[in-house]
Design a protein around this motif. Structure first.
Motif, PDB file in Angstrom:
ATOM      1  N   SER A   1      16.713  47.429  58.601  1.00 34.94           N
ATOM      2  CA  SER A   1      17.553  46.688  57.656  1.00 34.94           C
ATOM      3  C   SER A   1      18.159  47.595  56.592  1.00 34.94           C
ATOM      4  O   SER A   1      19.070  47.178  55.857  1.00 34.94           O
ATOM      5  CB  SER A   1      16.744  45.569  56.993  1.00 34.94           C
ATOM      6  N   GLN A   2      17.657  48.834  56.487  1.00 36.42           N
ATOM      7  CA  GLN A   2      18.174  49.785  55.500  1.00 36.42           C
ATOM      8  C   GLN A   2      19.164  50.779  56.118  1.00 36.42           C
ATOM      9  O   GLN A   2      19.495  51.785  55.498  1.00 36.42           O
ATOM     10  CB  GLN A   2      17.011  50.557  54.861  1.00 36.42           C
ATOM     11  N   LYS A   3      19.633  50.477  57.311  1.00 30.82           N
ATOM     12  CA  LYS A   3      20.538  51.407  57.990  1.00 30.82           C
ATOM     13  C   LYS A   3      21.805  51.657  57.179  1.00 30.82           C
ATOM     14  O   LYS A   3      22.314  52.784  57.134  1.00 30.82           O
ATOM     15  CB  LYS A   3      20.915  50.859  59.372  1.00 30.82           C
ATOM     16  N   SER A   4      22.317  50.633  56.517  1.00 31.57           N
ATOM     17  CA  SER A   4      23.536  50.795  55.716  1.00 31.57           C
ATOM     18  C   SER A   4      23.317  51.820  54.602  1.00 31.57           C
ATOM     19  O   SER A   4      24.189  52.668  54.334  1.00 31.57           O
ATOM     20  CB  SER A   4      23.948  49.447  55.115  1.00 31.57           C
ATOM     21  N   LEU A   5      22.154  51.754  53.957  1.00 27.08           N
ATOM     22  CA  LEU A   5      21.828  52.722  52.903  1.00 27.08           C
ATOM     23  C   LEU A   5      21.765  54.130  53.472  1.00 27.08           C
ATOM     24  O   LEU A   5      22.331  55.075  52.892  1.00 27.08           O
ATOM     25  CB  LEU A   5      20.487  52.353  52.268  1.00 27.08           C
TER      26      LEU A   5
ATOM     27  N   ASP B   1      23.138  55.257  56.186  1.00 27.94           N
ATOM     28  CA  ASP B   1      24.465  55.670  56.644  1.00 27.94           C
ATOM     29  C   ASP B   1      25.357  56.093  55.480  1.00 27.94           C
ATOM     30  O   ASP B   1      26.035  57.126  55.538  1.00 27.94           O
ATOM     31  CB  ASP B   1      25.120  54.522  57.414  1.00 27.94           C
ATOM     32  N   THR B   2      25.348  55.301  54.411  1.00 28.74           N
ATOM     33  CA  THR B   2      26.182  55.606  53.245  1.00 28.74           C
ATOM     34  C   THR B   2      25.765  56.917  52.598  1.00 28.74           C
ATOM     35  O   THR B   2      26.608  57.773  52.291  1.00 28.74           O
ATOM     36  CB  THR B   2      26.089  54.469  52.211  1.00 28.74           C
TER      37      THR B   2
ATOM     38  N   SER C   1      26.690  59.887  54.834  1.00 33.44           N
ATOM     39  CA  SER C   1      28.136  60.166  54.802  1.00 33.44           C
ATOM     40  C   SER C   1      28.528  60.901  53.527  1.00 33.44           C
ATOM     41  O   SER C   1      29.320  61.853  53.554  1.00 33.44           O
ATOM     42  CB  SER C   1      28.921  58.850  54.905  1.00 33.44           C
TER      43      SER C   1
ATOM     44  N   SER D   1      25.465  60.473  64.727  1.00 34.19           N
ATOM     45  CA  SER D   1      25.173  59.081  64.421  1.00 34.19           C
ATOM     46  C   SER D   1      24.370  59.006  63.117  1.00 34.19           C
ATOM     47  O   SER D   1      23.951  60.028  62.561  1.00 34.19           O
ATOM     48  CB  SER D   1      24.369  58.441  65.557  1.00 34.19           C
ATOM     49  N   THR D   2      24.143  57.799  62.623  1.00 36.46           N
ATOM     50  CA  THR D   2      23.508  57.610  61.317  1.00 36.46           C
ATOM     51  C   THR D   2      22.197  58.380  61.159  1.00 36.46           C
ATOM     52  O   THR D   2      22.021  59.160  60.215  1.00 36.46           O
ATOM     53  CB  THR D   2      23.224  56.112  61.076  1.00 36.46           C
TER      54      THR D   2
END
Length: 295
Positions: free
Chosen positions: A118-122, A124-125, A128, A143-144
């Motif tokens: 569930s923390q993949k967005s964090l 990934d951001t 990046s 990849s992330t």
């Protein structure tokens, strides 16, 4: 010519296999023996007391100093742990690295958030942003979690033969990753090590977590000389190490299961030594390449 060391290694391999048998014998297979005949007890054991059942691990412990002596002479190792890693096992592994002539530069503890899908967005951001700041230090098409693994590699390790001082980039990555709650803060400014010991923790049996671990380990292996992923005997077979071994990323990462036993700890040190020259390999209680790397 067969040297004494090669002879000892060959003998110990037999007892490593016996130690694996002890691990299996204490699990589901022991129930089969219990329902059959007391004579099914291991050779040399007293069916009433179980005396002698610790012989394989005792033998390995006795020959370990000779077997691992100077295997990691002058080598630096960084230790990375995931949530649920057994602290006693980690401490024992660190001691075996020292016994083999190596030294641990630092320990890095990944947080639950790092392995939380569930923390993949964090992840990934942050990855990046750091990639943008570091330029070509990280693969643009990663990849992330492969990217995060490469960033961790930049922080904890090096592809050179020897340890290197931490760079400004490495320190900034460590601070950013810790600041985001993905890793525990590192108090000092340790050297970056060519070898990394990655100790697994609790097995969630979640495909998403498996993918995260594969990405982290695959990315990490790109930035260091060698990586060994180690876990318990339960992690082999259908466990998280067993599942990782089926992933393409495992080609560049050595794996060892059975670290709760003395045999597994020694096999882990031998795998680290092998990783200075050869990547990959599957060892331990259920390793396809044998209980331990020989030679």
């Amino acid at each position: 010519m067969i040297t004494l060391r090669h002879h000892v290694i060959t003998v110990v391999s037999v007892f490593l296999a016996l130690a694996v048998g002890v691990v299996l014998g204490s699990g589901p297979l022991s129930e089969v023996a219990d329902r059959t005949d007391p004579a099914a007890a291991p050779l040399g054991d007293d069916p009433a007391t179980g005396a002698g059942s610790t012989f394989p691990d005792g033998f390995v412990a006795a020959v370990a100093p000779t077997l691992v002596a100077d295997r990691l002479k002058g080598q630096e190792v960084a230790v990375v742990t995931v949530p649920g890693a057994d602290e006693q096992v980690v401490t024992a592994l660190v001691e075996q690295v020292s016994a083999a002539g190596g030294s641990v530069t630092a320990r890095y503890a990944l947080s639950e958030a790092m392995l939380d899908p569930s923390q993949k967005s964090l992840v990934d951001t942050l990855g990046s942003q750091l990639m943008t700041q570091l330029g070509d230090s990280v693969s643009a098409d990663a990849s992330t979690y492969d990217r995060m693994g490469q960033l961790l590699g930049l922080t904890v390790g090096t592809t050179s033969e020897d340890a290197e001082s931490s760079t400004r980039k490495a320190r900034s990555v460590a601070e950013a990753v810790a600041g985001a709650g993905l890793m525990a803060p590192v108090a000092d400014d340790p050297q970056r090590a060519p070898l990394v010991l990655f100790v697994l923790g609790a097995d969630t049996r979640d495909e998403s977590v498996d993918a995260i671990l594969s990405g982290l380990l695959g990315g990490l292996s790109r930035g260091v000389k060698g990586v060994v992923a180690a876990g318990s005997a339960a992690d082999g077979g259908e466990g998280q190490l067993g599942r990782f071994r089926a992933d393409p990323a495992a080609a560049s990462v050595a794996t060892v299961d059975g670290t709760e036993t003395m045999a597994g700890k020694i096999a882990t040190v031998m795998a680290l030594a092998r990783s200075t020259q050869t990547a990959g390999g599957s060892f331990g209680a259920s390793g396809a390449d044998g209980p331990a790397p020989l030679g």
